[in-house]
Design an enzyme around this catalytic site. Structure first.
Site, PDB file in Angstrom:
ATOM      1  N   HIS A  49       0.831  -1.205   0.000  1.00  7.17           N
ATOM      2  CA  HIS A  49       0.000   0.000   0.000  1.00  7.17           C
ATOM      3  C   HIS A  49       0.861   1.248   0.000  1.00  7.17           C
ATOM      4  O   HIS A  49       2.044   1.191   0.319  1.00  7.17           O
ATOM      5  CB  HIS A  49      -0.971   0.037   1.193  1.00  7.17           C
ATOM      6  CG  HIS A  49      -0.311   0.045   2.540  1.00  7.17           C
ATOM      7  ND1 HIS A  49      -0.002  -1.100   3.233  1.00  7.17           N
ATOM      8  CD2 HIS A  49       0.109   1.068   3.328  1.00  7.17           C
ATOM      9  CE1 HIS A  49       0.563  -0.786   4.389  1.00  7.17           C
ATOM     10  NE2 HIS A  49       0.656   0.519   4.467  1.00  7.17           N
ATOM     11  N   HIS A  86       3.978   7.100   3.815  1.00  5.56           N
ATOM     12  CA  HIS A  86       4.918   5.997   3.633  1.00  5.56           C
ATOM     13  C   HIS A  86       4.457   5.077   2.508  1.00  5.56           C
ATOM     14  O   HIS A  86       3.316   5.142   2.068  1.00  5.56           O
ATOM     15  CB  HIS A  86       5.122   5.190   4.925  1.00  5.56           C
ATOM     16  CG  HIS A  86       3.905   4.466   5.438  1.00  5.56           C
ATOM     17  ND1 HIS A  86       3.029   5.013   6.332  1.00  5.56           N
ATOM     18  CD2 HIS A  86       3.429   3.216   5.191  1.00  5.56           C
ATOM     19  CE1 HIS A  86       2.071   4.137   6.626  1.00  5.56           C
ATOM     20  NE2 HIS A  86       2.288   3.033   5.938  1.00  5.56           N
ATOM     21  N   GLU A 133       7.765   1.085   4.949  1.00  7.15           N
ATOM     22  CA  GLU A 133       7.266   0.031   5.809  1.00  7.15           C
ATOM     23  C   GLU A 133       7.500  -1.305   5.102  1.00  7.15           C
ATOM     24  O   GLU A 133       7.260  -1.417   3.896  1.00  7.15           O
ATOM     25  CB  GLU A 133       5.753   0.227   6.053  1.00  7.15           C
ATOM     26  CG  GLU A 133       5.110  -0.836   6.922  1.00  7.15           C
ATOM     27  CD  GLU A 133       3.605  -0.581   7.144  1.00  7.15           C
ATOM     28  OE1 GLU A 133       2.992   0.147   6.345  1.00  7.15           O
ATOM     29  OE2 GLU A 133       3.066  -1.117   8.132  1.00  7.15           O
TER      30      GLU A 133
END
Ligand code: CO
Length: 134
Positions: free
Chosen positions: A7, A79, A130
């Site tokens: 994502h 992020h 991430e």
């Protein structure tokens, strides 16, 4: 090492307005807002055929994205999340490469109930990264 883009997280100052942009202007499928008190955010998931966008809005006093929005009042990309097969191996490789793993350096359970870690933006082209064990 990294696999699929899981994502892209976008911090938004106004969750309803951000949702409307993705739902109405861009014609995407969006979820209802979901509160994640453990992570200090409310999230709207935007489902795309090949990945997801997560619209993040602060929840509570100590939200990790409050500071980001203070610096970026109009919102922005917070992020990107890449999938890895083995989060412990990824953590070890990142440390061996000299990259900074945020927090205490060990994976923790992320917003999707899977182990994640975050990498310092200064080591990754100015972007908070991430890693999530898929
Ligand atoms: Co994320």
């Amino acid at each position: 090492m990294i696999g699929k883009l899981n994502h892209v997280a976008i911090a938004v100052p106004d969750l309803e307005a951000g949702t409307a942009v993705y739902r109405d202007t861009l014609g995407a499928k969006v979820s209802e807002p979901q509160e994640e008190p453990d992570h200090g955010v409310v999230v709207v998931f935007v489902e795309l055929p090949n990945t997801k966008i997560e619209l993040l809005h602060p929840l509570g006093e100590k939200s990790p994205i409050a500071g980001f929005l203070a610096k970026n009042p109009g919102g922005g990309i917070h992020h990107v999340c890449y999938e890895v097969e083995d989060i412990e191996a990824a953590a070890e490789k990142m440390k061996a490469e000299g990259a900074r793993v945020l927090g205490d350096g060990s994976p923790r359970i992320g917003a999707h109930g899977k182990p994640v870690l975050f990498l310092h933006p200064k080591d990754f082209c100015g972007t908070l990264v991430e890693l999530e064990q898929a």
